[in-house]
Design a protein around this motif. Structure first.
Motif, PDB file in Angstrom:
ATOM      1  N   UNK A  67       0.797  -1.315  -0.222  1.00 41.93           N
ATOM      2  CA  UNK A  67      -0.165   0.018  -0.047  1.00 41.93           C
ATOM      3  C   UNK A  67       0.806   1.182  -0.060  1.00 41.93           C
ATOM      4  N   UNK A  68       0.544   2.191  -1.010  1.00 39.26           N
ATOM      5  CA  UNK A  68       1.404   3.387  -1.005  1.00 39.26           C
ATOM      6  C   UNK A  68       0.855   4.290   0.083  1.00 39.26           C
ATOM      7  N   UNK A  69       2.075   4.669   0.680  1.00 42.41           N
ATOM      8  CA  UNK A  69       2.142   5.913   1.630  1.00 42.41           C
ATOM      9  C   UNK A  69       2.953   6.979   1.445  1.00 42.41           C
ATOM     10  N   UNK A  70       3.104   8.106   2.076  1.00 38.77           N
ATOM     11  CA  UNK A  70       4.053   9.128   1.931  1.00 38.77           C
ATOM     12  C   UNK A  70       4.470   9.709   3.269  1.00 38.77           C
ATOM     13  N   UNK A  71       5.794   9.655   3.547  1.00 32.17           N
ATOM     14  CA  UNK A  71       6.067  10.180   4.880  1.00 32.17           C
ATOM     15  C   UNK A  71       7.040  11.177   4.810  1.00 32.17           C
ATOM     16  N   UNK A  72       7.001  12.069   5.714  1.00 36.05           N
ATOM     17  CA  UNK A  72       7.895  13.529   5.799  1.00 36.05           C
ATOM     18  C   UNK A  72       9.151  12.948   5.165  1.00 36.05           C
ATOM     19  N   UNK A  73       9.983  13.897   4.586  1.00 38.93           N
ATOM     20  CA  UNK A  73      11.404  13.906   4.253  1.00 38.93           C
ATOM     21  C   UNK A  73      12.336  14.420   5.426  1.00 38.93           C
ATOM     22  N   UNK A  74      11.585  15.324   6.265  1.00 41.91           N
ATOM     23  CA  UNK A  74      12.202  15.556   7.527  1.00 41.91           C
ATOM     24  C   UNK A  74      11.870  14.889   8.669  1.00 41.91           C
ATOM     25  N   UNK A 113      10.760   6.165  10.668  1.00 45.95           N
ATOM     26  CA  UNK A 113       9.422   6.827  10.482  1.00 45.95           C
ATOM     27  C   UNK A 113       8.182   5.756  10.324  1.00 45.95           C
ATOM     28  N   UNK A 117       4.679   4.990  12.512  1.00 42.40           N
ATOM     29  CA  UNK A 117       3.463   4.933  11.884  1.00 42.40           C
ATOM     30  C   UNK A 117       2.898   3.657  12.088  1.00 42.40           C
ATOM     31  N   UNK A 132       3.618  -1.511   3.403  1.00 40.47           N
ATOM     32  CA  UNK A 132       3.801  -0.165   2.949  1.00 40.47           C
ATOM     33  C   UNK A 132       4.901   0.192   2.172  1.00 40.47           C
ATOM     34  N   UNK A 137      11.797  11.304  -2.331  1.00 38.83           N
ATOM     35  CA  UNK A 137      13.519  11.578  -2.551  1.00 38.83           C
ATOM     36  C   UNK A 137      14.033  11.413  -1.272  1.00 38.83           C
TER      37      UNK A 137
ATOM     38  N   UNK B  35       3.709  12.862  12.354  1.00 42.26           N
ATOM     39  CA  UNK B  35       5.093  12.484  12.730  1.00 42.26           C
ATOM     40  C   UNK B  35       5.734  13.388  13.645  1.00 42.26           C
ATOM     41  N   UNK B  41       2.416  12.044   7.889  1.00 43.83           N
ATOM     42  CA  UNK B  41       2.517  10.848   6.995  1.00 43.83           C
ATOM     43  C   UNK B  41       1.200  10.891   6.308  1.00 43.83           C
ATOM     44  N   UNK B  42       1.441  10.716   5.196  1.00 42.90           N
ATOM     45  CA  UNK B  42      -0.069  10.346   4.248  1.00 42.90           C
ATOM     46  C   UNK B  42      -0.323   8.772   4.233  1.00 42.90           C
ATOM     47  N   UNK B  43      -1.382   8.473   4.854  1.00 39.03           N
ATOM     48  CA  UNK B  43      -1.694   7.149   4.675  1.00 39.03           C
ATOM     49  C   UNK B  43      -2.299   6.597   3.380  1.00 39.03           C
ATOM     50  N   UNK B  47      -3.380   9.291   0.587  1.00 41.05           N
ATOM     51  CA  UNK B  47      -2.472   9.508  -0.646  1.00 41.05           C
ATOM     52  C   UNK B  47      -3.280   9.256  -1.876  1.00 41.05           C
ATOM     53  N   UNK B 154       5.872  20.772   5.805  1.00 45.69           N
ATOM     54  CA  UNK B 154       6.139  20.185   4.381  1.00 45.69           C
ATOM     55  C   UNK B 154       4.729  20.359   3.808  1.00 45.69           C
TER      56      UNK B 154
END
Lengths: 568, 568
Positions: A67-74, A113, A117, A132, A137, B35, B41-43, B47, B154
């Motif tokens: 499942x695609x998620x997106x976490x902060x880069x910071x 991270x 989650x 996940x 980047x 976070x 974080x986008x679940x 997302x 962000x």
């Protein structure tokens, strides 16, 4: 797209630090432009390629059930302190403070991270297994960024993390990811190998790397001549051969004056280096000394030695002074016979009889040395680097070395991160259970460079169809002067667009030679040239990017011909 | 997708700092997880929505002719020093040092980076006009991040930058972007307005903001009751009305003891506040004093005052002490008659006759004051904040105020960045010419929150179809017990998938009420319930997310019914 609108900013120049062909060609083709050391802007041309890689990876990951998620880069330092990596990761970790003086890092990887989650989201074994992934980047503050996007500081990764109730479930997902990665690299039309790997700093139990094969690859890979076996050199096991033969020679001490190396001894005694056993002295975990004996022509594998129980890891070699002080002999004359410290033997010595070794007396060696008769046989172990021609670790064929570029990595992390961060769920019996984890990475930007390393010629890049920024070049000769050429070019352009073909029409007012060079440099797989000369015979000129010669095809069947080429 | 595999981690709890409904609903629906402060974080659920926004924006930007690029998020300080923004931007700029102690920032915006790219790539007017865009995560170190992704640190932006040989070409692209943005927000099914804006810190000449309308919006917007006119309050122009009438009253000085405010004077003299002219004293650019006269019930617009030639910008009000010292009168009794400093009048005073103002003598005011007879008329200017009921700046209807959330912004930057960074091309005459630039931003993550602010109810989110994570909920009652229900649910699920419908099948073993709540909370637009009771009549229960009541549809026409709903 038309080149009048889509910038082909090719150049003949490239910076001096562009040491490898992919870096040179990405600059020359205008795919990337340097913003700062190890930081690149992806041009419209470059980004089209990167998006194609991204699409393939996303589709296959979705298909795998991840499942695609997106976490902060910071990422806040607290999480990295929970696992201890804040202090361990070293200077590649780019750290920063916000306006309130809180510490963060720019994520080079996201185990912390995602575990944070997961420990919030996952409460019960019923939610497991779950995987996940993100496409994001990342940043590594390389001390010397180089090779363009191959070792840049910002790079695009697909990183996936799976969570399991037990090791069996993790193993099943690991296999699922192995299949998914194979599907990804198959679809990307790359020549690659899955390679057994040491899991290194990320830690954990079991891992494989996926390497794109290329002569310029940074990593040496051991493959079998007979099977699909492939491993990192550091990891490839060597085996003991047949047992040593009965002694043929007498055990004797001979003078080897001033001989400091096995080469010196071999020369003085006029024997092959392989007949000599060399003895290396390393530190034990408690700082005492341990001897490791290898065949004279073999080299110590420090990863293997370091992993050997009792030996300090990483390996610390005893200094000459230490050897002289503790063993009373200079390093050039040490040997296993009557050495007053523990002695370990490499597997290769299992087959040795009548060998030569230092006599533990300066300037003397023993010859005709044999196990049992002259020194006790205490078993052998895997201490050396594998060599070409050795028996394959899986017993099938012999090994040879090839070079690869690491573009993917799958790991069984086990519970390293989940234990440190207390990521647990309730199991079937209502007990809190630490989850098992896997992690799975793909270097997206690196794949682009690796594809170029694997496939190029003196004219430029040769993209696999699936990664090509455009599939077809349409090059009209005298587009701005010949009505008939322009008319046909515009008509074909529209037809190909309508068929969904990514076509690039060359409508700049430049010399044909320059147009050909540009389109070949950027690696478009198929080319149709529309010229008045050919049109007299009602023909167009076709050339595949890899073809030596062009061929002529009737105008009327041009579209069908190209559509067939694209299906291949 | 099936809910057994796709995590719906809804929750009734939300953090205390979730002050606005979109923040609450994004947490409750499980779209985002915190976070760290301002970092989310986008679940998988969140997302999916963000990707839908991204796809619409990318498609329309491609259609506009803009070319997608991708710049690093870490930008070297040198570029920001070239434009002076390294020192100007303030603490929102997150700065950092690499291992070699070089300075960088995490890009909050990319004017410098793209201008650096453009000055390398663009050499000739023939390459212009050209527009580049990227979709990329940006960072702003907000002092107090809040409202979830509405004001996070962000955030995902689409930022575009165009380059031109002259202002006319820039204007054409600006119009193109206006149309593109309108197409984007139309396709996203949002209620929005394009609003005339001050271009603020980014600088430049002309700009418009795109606001999603929502009562909870941070920004007040002025709109016309009759036309499409819309502007920021700061920017909305007011106009002079009809000319003042001839004097009716005698010019007289009256005592206004202890009156310090216009309210005090109005009370003492028993007149409406609007009859009183108030006089504000501000600094000129050279530090001397200037008076600005406004109608008593109006308020000064400091942006307008600051932009007025000669007045210090930003506006500095004279202190009470300064007024007493330089004008010899306390602030409550100042007026324009015989004031020994320059006096400026707001447009609203143009219609005023027989008005009241301070007499420049403590405790006294003039009444029956008239231009020409009692003080010279020197013209009027636009100094005040517009008010509801005022004539619309475009002359059509009157204005009213609504609230909006800024989600897009288009600017004509002019040559601010290109001059500072010497980004020039050769023009038709072979001369180096600084390029004109435009920049165009869309807050992608913010759009998601704004859509929720605009469209929700007590049950949760109501997505526009285009942004919904799934289009259709398929909720079988007793899926795990009723064979007939399971069979039909599985069959419909496969049929919808085959038709390309994003369907979410509820196959968890949970109470129907909980399932309904979850699917309503996450805002899926269409719902089909499959239950044994309905099936007795060969019917399914349908409910649109906005519908008050559900309706029953025959099983056989269910697919067709849903496909028609989705076409709407």
């Amino acid at each position: 797209m038309k080149t009048s609108h889509f910038p082909l900013s090719t150049t003949k120049e490239f910076p001096k630090d562009a040491e490898i062909i992919s870096h040179q060609l990405m600059i020359k083709s205008g795919m990337i432009r340097r913003l700062a050391s190890g930081l690149y802007t992806w041009s419209p041309l470059g980004l089209r390629v990167l998006h194609k890689v991204e699409n393939v990876v996303r589709e296959e990951m979705d298909k795998s059930g991840s499942l695609e998620v997106l976490m902060p880069s910071v990422i806040p330092a607290e999480l990295w302190k929970e696992t201890g990596r804040w202090d361990q990761f070293g200077k590649q970790l780019l750290t920063l403070k916000d306006r309130h003086e809180n510490d963060y890092c720019l994520g080079p990887t996201h185990e912390e991270a995602i575990t944070d989650f997961a420990r919030q989201e996952l409460k019960s074994y019923r939610q497991l297994p779950i995987s996940f992934y993100q496409i994001q980047w990342k940043f590594r503050d390389e001390i010397r960024p180089r090779f363009g996007v191959m070792r840049s500081r910002e790079f695009l990764m697909k990183d996936a993390y799976s969570f399991h109730i037990d090791a069996a479930s993790l193993e099943a997902e690991y296999q699922n990811m192995y299949r998914t990665y194979s599907a990804i690299f198959d679809r990307l039309q790359l020549e690659y190998r899955a390679v057994l790997a040491d899991s290194g700093a990320i830690g954990g139990d079991r891992s494989q790397e996926f390497h794109v094969l290329a002569d310029s690859g940074e990593d040496a890979i051991v493959i079998s001549t007979e099977s699909t076996y492939a491993a990192n050199i550091e990891r490839a096991e060597t085996h003991a051969g047949t047992k040593y033969a009965a002694p043929q020679q007498a055990f004797e001490k001979v003078a080897t004056p001033n001989a400091r190396t096995v080469e010196d001894v071999a020369k003085q005694l006029n024997v092959p280096i392989a007949k000599i056993t060399k003895t290396l002295i390393v530190h034990a975990e408690d700082g005492s000394l341990i001897a490791i004996c290898l065949r004279g022509d073999h080299s110590l594998n420090e990863v293997k030695a370091g992993n050997f129980k009792g030996i300090a890891n990483p390996v610390v070699f005893a200094s000459d002074a230490e050897i002289v002080e503790k063993l009373g002999v200079s390093p050039g004359s040490i040997g296993p016979v009557n050495l007053p410290i523990p002695v370990l033997f490499d597997h290769a010595l299992y087959s040795e009889s009548d060998f030569i070794c230092g006599a533990n007396e300066n300037g003397f060696h023993y010859v005709g040395v044999n196990f049992e008769r002259d020194l006790p046989f205490t078993g052998t172990h895997d201490f050396r680097n594998i060599e070409e021609g050795d028996i394959s670790p899986d017993g099938q064929g012999t090994v040879k070395f090839i070079r690869g570029i690491e573009v993917g990595h799958i790991f069984q992390l086990g519970n390293k991160y989940s234990t440190a961060m207390n990521a647990s769920v309730v199991n079937e019996n209502g007990e809190q259970t630490i989850m098992e984890m896997g992690c799975y990475g793909i270097g997206m930007t690196r794949i682009v460079a690796a594809a170029i390393e694997q496939s190029h010629d003196e004219k430029g890049i040769i993209w696999p169809d699936v990664m090509a920024p455009f599939k077809l070049s349409l090059i009209p000769m005298n587009y701005h002067k010949s009505e008939v050429v322009k008319e046909l070019a515009d008509k074909l352009y529209k037809e190909f667009l309508a068929l969904g073909v990514e076509v690039l029409l060359e409508d700049r007012d430049i010399r044909p030679g320059n147009a050909f060079n540009d389109h070949e440099l950027i690696g478009i797989p198929h080319r149709l040239v529309i010229g008045e000369r050919g049109l007299k015979n009602n023909e167009l000129e076709y050339k595949g990017r890899k073809d030596a010669e062009s061929s002529f095809i009737p105008v009327d069947s041009a579209v069908e011909f190209i559509m067939n080429q694209l299906k291949k």
